[in-house]
Design a protein around this motif. Structure first.
Motif, PDB file in Angstrom:
ATOM      1  N   GLN A 153       0.812  -1.212   0.000  1.00 16.04           N
ATOM      2  CA  GLN A 153       0.000   0.000   0.000  1.00 16.04           C
ATOM      3  C   GLN A 153       0.849   1.268   0.000  1.00 16.04           C
ATOM      4  N   GLY A 154       2.136   1.102  -0.270  1.00 11.51           N
ATOM      5  CA  GLY A 154       2.996   2.257  -0.465  1.00 11.51           C
ATOM      6  C   GLY A 154       3.784   2.707   0.734  1.00 11.51           C
ATOM      7  N   ALA A 155       3.741   1.988   1.855  1.00  7.97           N
ATOM      8  CA  ALA A 155       4.446   2.418   3.062  1.00  7.97           C
ATOM      9  C   ALA A 155       5.896   1.931   3.047  1.00  7.97           C
ATOM     10  N   LEU A 156       6.723   2.646   3.778  1.00  9.55           N
ATOM     11  CA  LEU A 156       8.084   2.210   4.073  1.00  9.55           C
ATOM     12  C   LEU A 156       8.049   1.553   5.450  1.00  9.55           C
ATOM     13  N   VAL A 157       8.539   0.329   5.560  1.00 13.30           N
ATOM     14  CA  VAL A 157       8.361  -0.436   6.797  1.00 13.30           C
ATOM     15  C   VAL A 157       9.688  -1.036   7.246  1.00 13.30           C
ATOM     16  N   ARG A 158       9.879  -1.040   8.564  1.00 14.91           N
ATOM     17  CA  ARG A 158      11.033  -1.707   9.174  1.00 14.91           C
ATOM     18  C   ARG A 158      10.503  -2.627  10.264  1.00 14.91           C
ATOM     19  N   VAL A 159      10.960  -3.873  10.264  1.00 14.01           N
ATOM     20  CA  VAL A 159      10.518  -4.865  11.241  1.00 14.01           C
ATOM     21  C   VAL A 159      11.681  -5.206  12.168  1.00 14.01           C
ATOM     22  N   SER A 160      11.436  -5.103  13.461  1.00 15.61           N
ATOM     23  CA  SER A 160      12.447  -5.493  14.450  1.00 15.61           C
ATOM     24  C   SER A 160      11.802  -6.394  15.491  1.00 15.61           C
ATOM     25  N   THR A 161      12.630  -7.223  16.111  1.00 11.14           N
ATOM     26  CA  THR A 161      12.146  -8.155  17.124  1.00 11.14           C
ATOM     27  C   THR A 161      13.148  -8.224  18.267  1.00 11.14           C
ATOM     28  N   GLU A 162      12.641  -8.511  19.462  1.00  4.76           N
ATOM     29  CA  GLU A 162      13.515  -8.563  20.629  1.00  4.76           C
ATOM     30  C   GLU A 162      14.332  -9.849  20.699  1.00  4.76           C
ATOM     31  N   GLY A 163      14.000 -10.811  19.865  1.00  6.41           N
ATOM     32  CA  GLY A 163      14.774 -12.045  19.815  1.00  6.41           C
ATOM     33  C   GLY A 163      14.391 -12.842  18.583  1.00  6.41           C
ATOM     34  N   PHE A 164      15.295 -13.707  18.134  1.00  5.04           N
ATOM     35  CA  PHE A 164      15.058 -14.419  16.863  1.00  5.04           C
ATOM     36  C   PHE A 164      15.814 -15.737  16.891  1.00  5.04           C
ATOM     37  N   GLU A 165      15.178 -16.789  16.304  1.00  4.82           N
ATOM     38  CA  GLU A 165      15.793 -18.104  16.235  1.00  4.82           C
ATOM     39  C   GLU A 165      16.134 -18.451  14.786  1.00  4.82           C
ATOM     40  N   PRO A 166      17.312 -18.998  14.517  1.00  4.71           N
ATOM     41  CA  PRO A 166      17.692 -19.342  13.137  1.00  4.71           C
ATOM     42  C   PRO A 166      16.697 -20.269  12.448  1.00  4.71           C
ATOM     43  N   ALA A 167      16.056 -21.175  13.193  1.00  2.00           N
ATOM     44  CA  ALA A 167      15.102 -22.106  12.582  1.00  2.00           C
ATOM     45  C   ALA A 167      13.907 -21.382  11.988  1.00  2.00           C
ATOM     46  N   TRP A 168      13.598 -20.208  12.492  1.00  2.00           N
ATOM     47  CA  TRP A 168      12.454 -19.467  11.947  1.00  2.00           C
ATOM     48  C   TRP A 168      12.709 -19.080  10.488  1.00  2.00           C
ATOM     49  N   THR A 169      13.970 -18.865  10.158  1.00  2.00           N
ATOM     50  CA  THR A 169      14.329 -18.580   8.767  1.00  2.00           C
ATOM     51  C   THR A 169      14.460 -19.864   7.962  1.00  2.00           C
ATOM     52  N   SER A 170      15.163 -20.850   8.504  1.00  2.00           N
ATOM     53  CA  SER A 170      15.431 -22.066   7.734  1.00  2.00           C
ATOM     54  C   SER A 170      14.166 -22.866   7.470  1.00  2.00           C
TER      55      SER A 170
END
Length: 367
Positions: A153-170
């Protein structure tokens, strides 16, 4: 006339009223059109008169009365009825509107429903949105997909998180822009009900669907129901409808004809075809496809990917009774109506594929 075109037509009506000295307002950048609510009528309704009433210094009903003749003069509009405090209910030339809708979907492809030119970085009005979520799988997936919707819808967005696990990507293919505690002035603003353990065992597509299909306040289920290949599984119905739509194109090519938008309820001789599945399914399907841009905008505004997921189920459920009517049967020869139905089927495949892509889910051509 598509919903996007109708929105522009409403804005043109406002501009003509301003130029004629009938209204003294600034022309807004956007006019929302949607299916009529309770008490409404016609194909679409807009609350633009209520939006302009205060700046115009007039009651909403008076503003609506000013805009009505400007809308009635537009191509593709057959009637405009005022209801309630000032809603404009618009009736369209359905034949021309439906053909225009299919043409628009096929022209825009998987960007149908996106805001105009969302890829231009020089637009001064682009929203800047920061999404921040806790160290929790469902929150991260919802934030990532909400960012895709906002960008559409035309917005500029940045996503951040307080923690992240490699399996969430893999496993799920999740990607964020930053990991770590955010400044105090940036609170957590994406916090759906957490998911139970076991999501990763579902794999990418079913796992994402399990997290995204329920509303944020509902606890997701992560059982095998997301993997079964039967109609009780909404994800299966969506992907199956997409695969059937793609198969229609392949089979039509084998029969020697291609898609061409047009009326879907005729035969080669021009005599209406009165098959019940077609008569019942085509209007409902066209209405669901026309609603796609509104759903994308609402899902982006509310950071609610579940709205898109449920909408895809609505499109699929409307498409499945229609798709068997696309190809000629028995000794029938391909007609203009078959080409039009094929175009509508291709529009279905386009919308389902584009919507699944925004959710990060594959749309296979064979299922």
């Amino acid at each position: 006339m598509t919903p996007v075109e109708l929105s522009r037509t409403v804005l043109h009506a406002v501009r003509r009223a301003v130029d004629a000295g009938e209204l003294s307002v600034s022309v807004p950048e956007r006019a929302v059109v949607a299916p009529p609510g309770p008490g409404g009528c016609g194909d679409y309704a807009t609350s633009i008169a209520l939006q302009l009433a205060r700046p115009a210094g007039q009651p909403p009903l008076k503003v609506a009365e000013v805009l009505r003749p400007h809308l009635l003069g537009a191509d593709g509009i057959t009637d405009v009825v005022l209801t309630g405090p000032g809603f404009l209910n618009i009736c369209l030339d359905r034949g021309a509107s439906d053909v225009g809708l299919v043409r628009e979907i096929l022209r825009r492809g998987d960007r149908y429903g996106y805001a105009d030119r969302p890829d231009r970085p020089d637009r001064p009005d682009r929203r800047v949105v920061q999404l921040h979520c806790p160290h929790e799988l469902r929150a991260v997936v919802v934030a990532e997909v909400a960012a895709r919707l906002l960008r559409s819808q035309g917005a500029l967005v940045r996503v951040s998180t307080e923690g992240f696990e490699p399996a969430w990507t893999s496993v799920l293919g999740v990607v964020v822009d930053a990991v770590g505690r955010a400044p105090a002035e940036l609170p957590v603003n994406v916090r759906p009900v957490p998911a139970p353990a076991g999501v990763l065992a579902l794999g990418r597509d079913a796992g994402r669907w399990a997290l995204l299909h329920p509303a944020a306040h509902d606890r997701p289920r992560v059982g095998d129901q997301h993997l079964v290949q039967r109609e009780s599984n909404p994800l299966f119905r969506v992907r199956y409808a997409h695969a059937r739509a793609r198969a229609a194109t392949r089979n039509a090519a084998d029969l020697g004809f291609m898609a061409e938008p047009g009326p879907v309820t005729g035969s080669g001789s021009g005599t209406p075809t009165v098959t019940t599945p077609l008569a019942d399914a085509a209007p409902e399907l066209l209405a669901a496809l026309a609603d796609h841009p509104r759903v994308l905008a609402a899902a982006a505004d509310h950071r609610a990917p579940d709205r898109l997921a449920r909408h895809l189920v609505t499109v699929a459920d409307a498409a499945l009774p229609f798709l068997p009517t696309v190809l000629p049967r028995g000794g029938e020869k391909p007609s203009a109506a078959h080409r039009a139905r094929l175009a509508l089927a291709e529009a279905v495949g386009t919308v389902l594929a584009g919507g699944l892509a925004l959710l990060g889910i594959d749309a296979p051509d064979h299922l």
